[in-house]
Write an enzyme that holds these catalytic residues in place. Structure first.
Site, PDB file in Angstrom:
ATOM      1  N   GLY A  13       0.770  -1.249   0.000  1.00  0.00           N
ATOM      2  CA  GLY A  13       0.000   0.000   0.000  1.00  0.00           C
ATOM      3  C   GLY A  13       0.794   1.288   0.000  1.00  0.00           C
ATOM      4  N   ILE A  20       0.131   6.424   4.136  1.00  0.00           N
ATOM      5  CA  ILE A  20       0.221   5.998   5.539  1.00  0.00           C
ATOM      6  C   ILE A  20       1.177   4.800   5.631  1.00  0.00           C
ATOM      7  CG2 ILE A  20      -1.093   5.072   7.488  1.00  0.00           C
ATOM      8  CD1 ILE A  20      -3.546   6.630   6.413  1.00  0.00           C
ATOM      9  N   VAL A  65      -3.794  -6.674  -5.843  1.00  0.00           N
ATOM     10  CA  VAL A  65      -4.401  -7.680  -4.945  1.00  0.00           C
ATOM     11  C   VAL A  65      -5.657  -8.337  -5.507  1.00  0.00           C
ATOM     12  CG1 VAL A  65      -3.422  -6.781  -2.796  1.00  0.00           C
ATOM     13  CG2 VAL A  65      -5.648  -5.918  -3.602  1.00  0.00           C
ATOM     14  N   ILE A  92      -4.434  -0.891   1.900  1.00  0.00           N
ATOM     15  CA  ILE A  92      -4.944  -0.882   0.524  1.00  0.00           C
ATOM     16  C   ILE A  92      -6.438  -0.637   0.517  1.00  0.00           C
ATOM     17  CG2 ILE A  92      -5.441  -2.441  -1.396  1.00  0.00           C
ATOM     18  CD1 ILE A  92      -2.770  -3.759  -0.871  1.00  0.00           C
ATOM     19  N   TYR A 156     -18.765   8.679   1.828  1.00  0.00           N
ATOM     20  CA  TYR A 156     -17.799   7.576   2.001  1.00  0.00           C
ATOM     21  C   TYR A 156     -18.412   6.271   1.469  1.00  0.00           C
ATOM     22  CZ  TYR A 156     -13.742   5.293   4.095  1.00  0.00           C
ATOM     23  OH  TYR A 156     -12.577   4.591   4.296  1.00  0.00           O
ATOM     24  N   LYS A 163     -15.150  -1.137   4.529  1.00  0.00           N
ATOM     25  CA  LYS A 163     -14.382  -1.068   5.790  1.00  0.00           C
ATOM     26  C   LYS A 163     -15.098  -1.859   6.897  1.00  0.00           C
ATOM     27  CE  LYS A 163     -10.856   1.596   4.627  1.00  0.00           C
ATOM     28  NZ  LYS A 163      -9.553   0.959   4.328  1.00  0.00           N
ATOM     29  N   ILE A 192      -6.455  11.841   6.794  1.00  0.00           N
ATOM     30  CA  ILE A 192      -5.085  12.301   6.518  1.00  0.00           C
ATOM     31  C   ILE A 192      -4.993  12.538   5.014  1.00  0.00           C
ATOM     32  CG2 ILE A 192      -2.646  11.594   6.525  1.00  0.00           C
ATOM     33  CD1 ILE A 192      -3.343   9.772   8.938  1.00  0.00           C
ATOM     34  N   ARG A 193      -4.350  13.637   4.600  1.00  0.00           N
ATOM     35  CA  ARG A 193      -4.238  13.926   3.157  1.00  0.00           C
ATOM     36  C   ARG A 193      -3.288  12.947   2.470  1.00  0.00           C
ATOM     37  NH1 ARG A 193      -4.967  20.060   2.013  1.00  0.00           N
ATOM     38  NH2 ARG A 193      -5.565  20.800   4.064  1.00  0.00           N
TER      39      ARG A 193
HETATM   40  P1  NAP Z   1      -2.627   5.792  -0.564  1.00  0.00           P
HETATM   41  O1  NAP Z   1      -1.286   6.318  -0.308  1.00  0.00           O
HETATM   42  O2  NAP Z   1      -3.295   6.193  -1.837  1.00  0.00           O
HETATM   43  O3  NAP Z   1      -2.603   4.198  -0.413  1.00  0.00           O
HETATM   44  C1  NAP Z   1      -3.621   3.369  -0.915  1.00  0.00           C
HETATM   45  C2  NAP Z   1      -2.926   2.215  -1.570  1.00  0.00           C
HETATM   46  O4  NAP Z   1      -3.839   1.212  -2.035  1.00  0.00           O
HETATM   47  C3  NAP Z   1      -2.114   2.647  -2.796  1.00  0.00           C
HETATM   48  O5  NAP Z   1      -0.789   2.172  -2.706  1.00  0.00           O
HETATM   49  C4  NAP Z   1      -2.881   1.980  -3.924  1.00  0.00           C
HETATM   50  O6  NAP Z   1      -2.156   1.738  -5.073  1.00  0.00           O
HETATM   51  C5  NAP Z   1      -3.289   0.704  -3.241  1.00  0.00           C
HETATM   52  N1  NAP Z   1      -4.215  -0.056  -4.070  1.00  0.00           N
HETATM   53  C6  NAP Z   1      -5.397   0.340  -4.610  1.00  0.00           C
HETATM   54  N2  NAP Z   1      -5.884  -0.658  -5.377  1.00  0.00           N
HETATM   55  C7  NAP Z   1      -5.001  -1.696  -5.296  1.00  0.00           C
HETATM   56  C8  NAP Z   1      -4.939  -2.998  -5.853  1.00  0.00           C
HETATM   57  N3  NAP Z   1      -5.900  -3.477  -6.665  1.00  0.00           N
HETATM   58  N4  NAP Z   1      -3.880  -3.787  -5.553  1.00  0.00           N
HETATM   59  C9  NAP Z   1      -2.908  -3.352  -4.737  1.00  0.00           C
HETATM   60  N5  NAP Z   1      -2.891  -2.125  -4.194  1.00  0.00           N
HETATM   61  C10 NAP Z   1      -3.932  -1.306  -4.479  1.00  0.00           C
HETATM   62  O7  NAP Z   1      -3.647   6.246   0.598  1.00  0.00           O
HETATM   63  P2  NAP Z   1      -3.672   6.037   2.187  1.00  0.00           P
HETATM   64  O8  NAP Z   1      -4.596   7.084   2.665  1.00  0.00           O
HETATM   65  O9  NAP Z   1      -2.298   5.935   2.721  1.00  0.00           O
HETATM   66  O10 NAP Z   1      -4.436   4.649   2.320  1.00  0.00           O
HETATM   67  C11 NAP Z   1      -3.932   3.520   3.027  1.00  0.00           C
HETATM   68  C12 NAP Z   1      -5.045   2.855   3.805  1.00  0.00           C
HETATM   69  O11 NAP Z   1      -5.413   3.716   4.874  1.00  0.00           O
HETATM   70  C13 NAP Z   1      -6.308   2.578   3.018  1.00  0.00           C
HETATM   71  O12 NAP Z   1      -6.866   1.347   3.426  1.00  0.00           O
HETATM   72  C14 NAP Z   1      -7.221   3.711   3.460  1.00  0.00           C
HETATM   73  O13 NAP Z   1      -8.595   3.405   3.314  1.00  0.00           O
HETATM   74  C15 NAP Z   1      -6.818   3.801   4.912  1.00  0.00           C
HETATM   75  N6  NAP Z   1      -7.227   5.030   5.602  1.00  0.00           N
HETATM   76  C16 NAP Z   1      -6.882   6.230   5.089  1.00  0.00           C
HETATM   77  C17 NAP Z   1      -7.291   7.393   5.740  1.00  0.00           C
HETATM   78  C18 NAP Z   1      -6.950   8.747   5.173  1.00  0.00           C
HETATM   79  O14 NAP Z   1      -7.620   9.716   5.562  1.00  0.00           O
HETATM   80  N7  NAP Z   1      -5.954   8.886   4.319  1.00  0.00           N
HETATM   81  C19 NAP Z   1      -8.037   7.302   6.924  1.00  0.00           C
HETATM   82  C20 NAP Z   1      -8.366   6.043   7.433  1.00  0.00           C
HETATM   83  C21 NAP Z   1      -7.945   4.906   6.743  1.00  0.00           C
HETATM   84  P3  NAP Z   1      -2.580   2.660  -6.380  1.00  0.00           P
HETATM   85  O15 NAP Z   1      -2.192   4.051  -6.040  1.00  0.00           O
HETATM   86  O16 NAP Z   1      -1.839   2.047  -7.484  1.00  0.00           O
HETATM   87  O17 NAP Z   1      -4.071   2.524  -6.575  1.00  0.00           O
END
Ligand code: NAP
Length: 256
Positions: A13, A20, A65, A92, A156, A163, A192-193
């Protein structure tokens, strides 16, 4: 001794330096963990490889995945490269942009299936592949969730339902894998941005609302999430499994 000295982990991820998962990877590497990384597509490899190499990673592997053959190849290479595994970080999530704009009731079958497959089912399939590499090693599996699993967060939508499935999967996996000494937990992070959050309509509104209403009167950083990830990956949390731990400046406790 560093908290994760001698441990081997895999991080799913990392998209860029704002991810994150990247904050978690840096924190784990600082505490002595040796890490493998995956990236979702060729375009991402350019961003992920230099980050992974900067923390000394040698295993940097493609993994969408939704593709069983890619998942199998990743764990084959982890078995060859590491021999075993102590930590798996699942960070992810994906949903179609149009499903995060309008009403939840409009969610298409394909959109629902895709969000569940990428954001929830992937934890189960990754845990199943990790199991033989983690058995007998007190392994720790972590995933990232959000409050939208339990409460309605406008727009959302399908991601909230995914989730909810993810958090339920954490409990079922914890029950399955606990007898083998493997723990499974989730962190429910505040907004988080990042690249993923930029795809959620009204994300800034969510962030500003938390900053105004959370007990700590601020949002959280990826580094704060990483601190809890470190705790969950290390022996400090050896008695904790099946839990969803909030890192959200306390926002989830508020009723009004
Ligand atoms: P991020 O940097 O965009 O990370 C999301 C990751 O998921 C990316 O590396 C993305 O790759 C990957 N992904 C999407 N589809 C995929 C697939 N088919 N196979 C493998 N990887 C895939 O954003 P993030 O905010 O850090 O998100 C990480 C986790 O934290 C997520 O589960 C998110 O829901 C959770 N979260 C985020 C927040 C927030 O506010 N940012 C809050 C609570 C929870 P690609 O870029 O190639 O799609």
């Amino acid at each position: 001794m560093a908290l994760l000295q001698g441990r081997k982990g895999i991080i799913f991820g990392v998209a860029n330096e704002k991810s994150i998962a990247w904050a978690i990877a840096r924190a784990m590497n600082n505490e002595g963990a040796e890490l493998a990384f995956t990236y979702a597509g060729d375009a991402l490899e350019k961003r992920v490889r230099p980050l992974a190499e900067s923390v000394g990673a040698k295993l940097i592997l493609p993994c969408d995945v939704t593709k069983d053959d890619q998942i199998r190849a990743v764990f084959d290479q982890v078995r060859t490269g590491f021999g075993h595994l102590d930590i798996l970080v699942h960070a992810i999530a994906f949903a179609n942009k149009e499903d995060l704009k309008s009403d939840f009731v409009a969610t298409s079958r394909d959109g629902y299936r895709l969000a569940q497959d990428v954001s929830a089912y992937s934890l189960t399939v990754l845990a199943r592949h990790a199991l033989p590499l983690m058995e007998g090693r007190h392994g720790s599996i972590l995933t990232l969730s959000y409050l939208g699993a339990e409460k309605v967060i406008p727009r959302y939508n399908v991601m909230g339902v995914a989730k909810a499935a993810l958090e339920a999967s954490v409990r079922y996996l914890a029950a399955d894998l606990g007898p083998k000494g493997i723990r499974v937990n989730a962190i429910s992070a505040g907004p988080i941005r990042t690249l993923a959050s930029a795809g959620i309509s009204g994300f800034l509104e969510m962030l500003h609302h938390v900053e105004a209403k959370a007990p700590l009167r601020r949002g959280v950083t990826a580094e704060e999430v990483a601190g809890t990830a470190l705790f969950l990956a290390s022996d400090l949390s050896s008695g904790v499994t099946g839990e969803v731990i909030y890192v959200d400046a306390g926002y989830n406790i508020m009723g009004m």
